[in-house]
Design a protein around this motif. Structure first.
Motif, PDB file in Angstrom:
ATOM      1  N   CYS A 258       4.895   4.254   5.006  1.00  0.00           N
ATOM      2  CA  CYS A 258       3.569   4.355   5.614  1.00  0.00           C
ATOM      3  C   CYS A 258       2.579   3.427   4.922  1.00  0.00           C
ATOM      4  CB  CYS A 258       3.063   5.792   5.576  1.00  0.00           C
ATOM      5  SG  CYS A 258       2.746   6.469   3.941  1.00  0.00           S
ATOM      6  N   TYR A 259       1.387   3.325   5.484  1.00  0.00           N
ATOM      7  CA  TYR A 259       0.333   2.495   4.927  1.00  0.00           C
ATOM      8  C   TYR A 259       0.107   2.845   3.455  1.00  0.00           C
ATOM      9  CZ  TYR A 259      -4.497   1.181   3.861  1.00  0.00           C
ATOM     10  OH  TYR A 259      -5.620   0.702   3.245  1.00  0.00           O
ATOM     11  N   GLY A 260      -0.113   1.824   2.631  1.00  0.00           N
ATOM     12  CA  GLY A 260      -0.226   2.029   1.197  1.00  0.00           C
ATOM     13  C   GLY A 260      -1.341   2.972   0.798  1.00  0.00           C
TER      14      GLY A 260
ATOM     15  N   PHE B 156      -2.051   0.856  14.748  1.00  0.00           N
ATOM     16  CA  PHE B 156      -1.472  -0.441  15.102  1.00  0.00           C
ATOM     17  C   PHE B 156      -1.478  -0.708  16.604  1.00  0.00           C
ATOM     18  CE2 PHE B 156       1.379  -2.539  11.674  1.00  0.00           C
ATOM     19  CZ  PHE B 156       0.327  -2.527  10.776  1.00  0.00           C
ATOM     20  N   LEU B 157      -1.537   0.337  17.423  1.00  0.00           N
ATOM     21  CA  LEU B 157      -1.422   0.138  18.870  1.00  0.00           C
ATOM     22  C   LEU B 157      -2.692   0.475  19.637  1.00  0.00           C
ATOM     23  CD1 LEU B 157       2.203   1.390  19.580  1.00  0.00           C
ATOM     24  CD2 LEU B 157       1.388  -0.965  19.390  1.00  0.00           C
TER      25      LEU B 157
ATOM     26  N   THR C  83      -2.399  -4.742   1.007  1.00  0.00           N
ATOM     27  CA  THR C  83      -2.461  -3.461   1.705  1.00  0.00           C
ATOM     28  C   THR C  83      -1.641  -2.366   1.045  1.00  0.00           C
ATOM     29  OG1 THR C  83      -0.653  -4.158   3.147  1.00  0.00           O
ATOM     30  CG2 THR C  83      -2.900  -4.545   3.919  1.00  0.00           C
ATOM     31  N   HIS C  84      -0.568  -2.739   0.343  1.00  0.00           N
ATOM     32  CA  HIS C  84       0.318  -1.741  -0.256  1.00  0.00           C
ATOM     33  C   HIS C  84       0.337  -1.817  -1.782  1.00  0.00           C
ATOM     34  CE1 HIS C  84       1.449  -1.387   3.906  1.00  0.00           C
ATOM     35  NE2 HIS C  84       2.212  -0.354   3.625  1.00  0.00           N
ATOM     36  N   ALA C  85      -0.739  -2.384  -2.343  1.00  0.00           N
ATOM     37  CA  ALA C  85      -0.834  -2.452  -3.799  1.00  0.00           C
ATOM     38  C   ALA C  85      -0.921  -1.064  -4.426  1.00  0.00           C
ATOM     39  CB  ALA C  85      -2.047  -3.287  -4.205  1.00  0.00           C
ATOM     40  N   GLY C  86      -1.327  -0.062  -3.651  1.00  0.00           N
ATOM     41  CA  GLY C  86      -1.384   1.303  -4.152  1.00  0.00           C
ATOM     42  C   GLY C  86      -0.022   1.933  -4.354  1.00  0.00           C
ATOM     43  N   MET C  87       1.023   1.299  -3.859  1.00  0.00           N
ATOM     44  CA  MET C  87       2.403   1.760  -4.059  1.00  0.00           C
ATOM     45  C   MET C  87       2.964   1.126  -5.327  1.00  0.00           C
ATOM     46  SD  MET C  87       4.585   1.554  -0.516  1.00  0.00           S
ATOM     47  CE  MET C  87       4.750   2.936   0.600  1.00  0.00           C
ATOM     48  N   ASP C  88       3.713   1.892  -6.099  1.00  0.00           N
ATOM     49  CA  ASP C  88       4.411   1.284  -7.229  1.00  0.00           C
ATOM     50  C   ASP C  88       5.535   0.400  -6.697  1.00  0.00           C
ATOM     51  OD1 ASP C  88       7.068   2.935  -7.233  1.00  0.00           O
ATOM     52  OD2 ASP C  88       5.492   4.451  -7.155  1.00  0.00           O
ATOM     53  N   ILE C  89       6.008  -0.513  -7.525  1.00  0.00           N
ATOM     54  CA  ILE C  89       7.002  -1.499  -7.090  1.00  0.00           C
ATOM     55  C   ILE C  89       8.270  -0.831  -6.573  1.00  0.00           C
ATOM     56  CG2 ILE C  89       8.511  -3.374  -7.861  1.00  0.00           C
ATOM     57  CD1 ILE C  89       5.630  -4.189  -7.432  1.00  0.00           C
TER      58      ILE C  89
ATOM     59  N   PRO D 222       4.058   1.975  15.325  1.00  0.00           N
ATOM     60  CA  PRO D 222       4.872   1.207  14.382  1.00  0.00           C
ATOM     61  C   PRO D 222       4.353   1.346  12.950  1.00  0.00           C
ATOM     62  CG  PRO D 222       4.162  -0.150  16.250  1.00  0.00           C
ATOM     63  CD  PRO D 222       3.352   1.092  16.278  1.00  0.00           C
ATOM     64  N   SER D 223       5.263   1.146  12.000  1.00  0.00           N
ATOM     65  CA  SER D 223       4.893   1.308  10.608  1.00  0.00           C
ATOM     66  C   SER D 223       4.220   0.051  10.066  1.00  0.00           C
ATOM     67  CB  SER D 223       6.132   1.636   9.770  1.00  0.00           C
ATOM     68  OG  SER D 223       6.983   0.506   9.673  1.00  0.00           O
ATOM     69  N   ASN D 224       3.481   0.241   9.024  1.00  0.00           N
ATOM     70  CA  ASN D 224       2.774  -0.836   8.348  1.00  0.00           C
ATOM     71  C   ASN D 224       3.453  -1.084   6.999  1.00  0.00           C
ATOM     72  OD1 ASN D 224       0.890  -2.541   7.169  1.00  0.00           O
ATOM     73  ND2 ASN D 224      -0.811  -1.104   7.277  1.00  0.00           N
ATOM     74  N   PRO D 225       4.028  -2.263   6.746  1.00  0.00           N
ATOM     75  CA  PRO D 225       3.886  -3.516   7.484  1.00  0.00           C
ATOM     76  C   PRO D 225       5.155  -3.974   8.219  1.00  0.00           C
ATOM     77  CG  PRO D 225       4.490  -4.009   5.234  1.00  0.00           C
ATOM     78  CD  PRO D 225       4.504  -2.507   5.363  1.00  0.00           C
ATOM     79  N   LEU D 226       6.217  -3.160   8.225  1.00  0.00           N
ATOM     80  CA  LEU D 226       7.502  -3.640   8.720  1.00  0.00           C
ATOM     81  C   LEU D 226       7.769  -3.301  10.186  1.00  0.00           C
ATOM     82  CD1 LEU D 226       9.540  -3.070   5.473  1.00  0.00           C
ATOM     83  CD2 LEU D 226       9.247  -5.245   6.648  1.00  0.00           C
TER      84      LEU D 226
END
Length: 385
Positions: A100-102, A176-177, A341-347, A146-150
């Protein structure tokens, strides 16, 4: 429920509603407070955090477009996500998608760490993993399709049916839609929400959110919480978003034309490893997208050959794609999900979701398509030099 077509609903929202001066376009009501008729005689509005005429017009328009009972306008898209969390107690469980979105991922994970609820993160296209999660009888299942970003697609109707069997509510991120291209409530979902910053406003000059509940009682509960925690949207932002809404179907048509052309161009360019766009016939959920969406949207991402150094060159060379956060405006934007956009997610979570350092996301605007293709072509060529 409305029998009007989406374009008519979008354009006519609030038109001719002024009872005082006959203004065609609804006014902006900036007043923070409203006079009572007498002691303990409240009218429809008394304080703008609780209710505002401009915000109410916008909320009603979105609710009608999404075919829901109650619309609630919030200060940001993340405010709408946070509002959904108010339905959960400390012993409740929520199931969210692993991709999902970060910003949503960060909110859910940090609130779960604080003990506000139990959290299950799962690949919702993995039926075994999803079934195991639903077996824990969650209170809420959140979908993003759709999912962000894939741009992964999940079967909203099928998952909603499974979730309802265990007593769970289903909320769908439709950012997204927009309701012009997908209406999750008609697929069985209980709640649909948007960042109105994106396609609904469409001009990158508003930050806002909206949530629509299918059920009146659920909508009233959420509206109570929105007022209680103070996250309702402003009158001016509601006015601008309502103005943007009027051209939503028209804008989406041009977004679609351009996105289809850009995706096909990227697919054949030697610098591109893989394109993620549901409108391409080789997308793994292409047929599912055709089934539950009215069209494929204007968001896409791709893997660029050459890694992060090639990505830097690409961004530097582009002229008509602005490197920036956000999406859904009339202008084309490009971003690097891992660091933006997804910097809030760990690697580790990024990699589990398929977000690599070479992944690039595009929000395709409505500029002239020949200019866009030429710009992408020269920048992609330079990225490989």
């Amino acid at each position: 429920m409305s029998e009007k077509k989406i374009a008519t609903t979008a354009v006519r929202a609030g038109i001719n509603s002024d009872q005082h001066h006959g203004a065609v376009i609804p006014a902006i009501h900036l007043s923070s407070t409203y006079a009572l008729k007498g002691f303990n005689e409240k009218g429809q509005f008394d304080y703008s955090r609780t209710g505002n005429p401009t915000r109410a017009t916008f909320a009603s328009a979105i609710a009608e477009l999404e075919q829901g009972a109650v619309g609630i306008v919030t200060s940001t898209g993340m405010s709408a996500v946070h509002l959904i969390c108010q339905l959960l107690n400390t012993d409740d469980t929520i199931v969210i998608p692993h991709d999902c979105y970060g910003g949503s991922f960060r909110l859910f994970t940090y609130l779960a760490k604080r003990g506000q609820f139990n959290l299950i993160v799962v690949d919702q296209n993995d039926q075994t993993a999803l079934s195991n999660a639903l077996a824990k009888k969650p209170k809420l299942v959140l979908l993003e399709s759709p999912s962000n970003p894939l741009l992964r697609i999940v079967d909203i109707a099928a998952i909603t049916e499974q979730a309802h069997q265990v007593g769970a509510l289903v909320a769908v991120d439709n950012t997204f839609l927009s309701p012009a291209l997908q209406q999750p409530l008609l697929l069985g979902a209980d709640i649909v929400f948007h960042s109105t910053t994106k396609y609904i406003n469409g001009h990158s000059d508003v930050v806002g959110g909206v949530l629509v509940a299918k059920d009146q009682a659920l909508g009233e509960e959420l509206a109570w919480w929105a007022n209680c925690i103070g996250i309702t949207g402003s009158a001016f932002d509601s006015y601008l978003a309502l103005r943007g809404l009027k051209t939503l179907p028209l804008r989406m048509k041009q977004h679609q034309i351009n996105a289809n052309a850009v995706a096909k161009f990227l697919q054949q360019h030697a610098a591109v490893e893989q394109v993620y766009f549901p409108g391409l016939s080789d997308h793994p959920q292409h047929e599912l997208a055709k089934k539950q969406q009215y069209d494929f949207g204007a968001m896409m991402s791709f893997e660029l050959k050459g890694g992060v150094e090639a990505v830097k060159v690409l961004f530097d060379k582009l002229k008509f794609f602005t490197l920036a956060q956000s999406l859904g405006g009339v202008e084309s934007l490009i971003s690097h999900p891992s660091t933006m956009t997804h910097a809030g997610m760990d690697i580790e979570s990024q990699l589990a979701a398929g977000i690599t350092q070479s992944l690039v996301r595009i929000s395709v605007g409505i500029e002239d398509i020949d200019d866009m293709i030429a710009d992408l072509s020269q920048a992609l060529d330079a990225s490989q030099a």
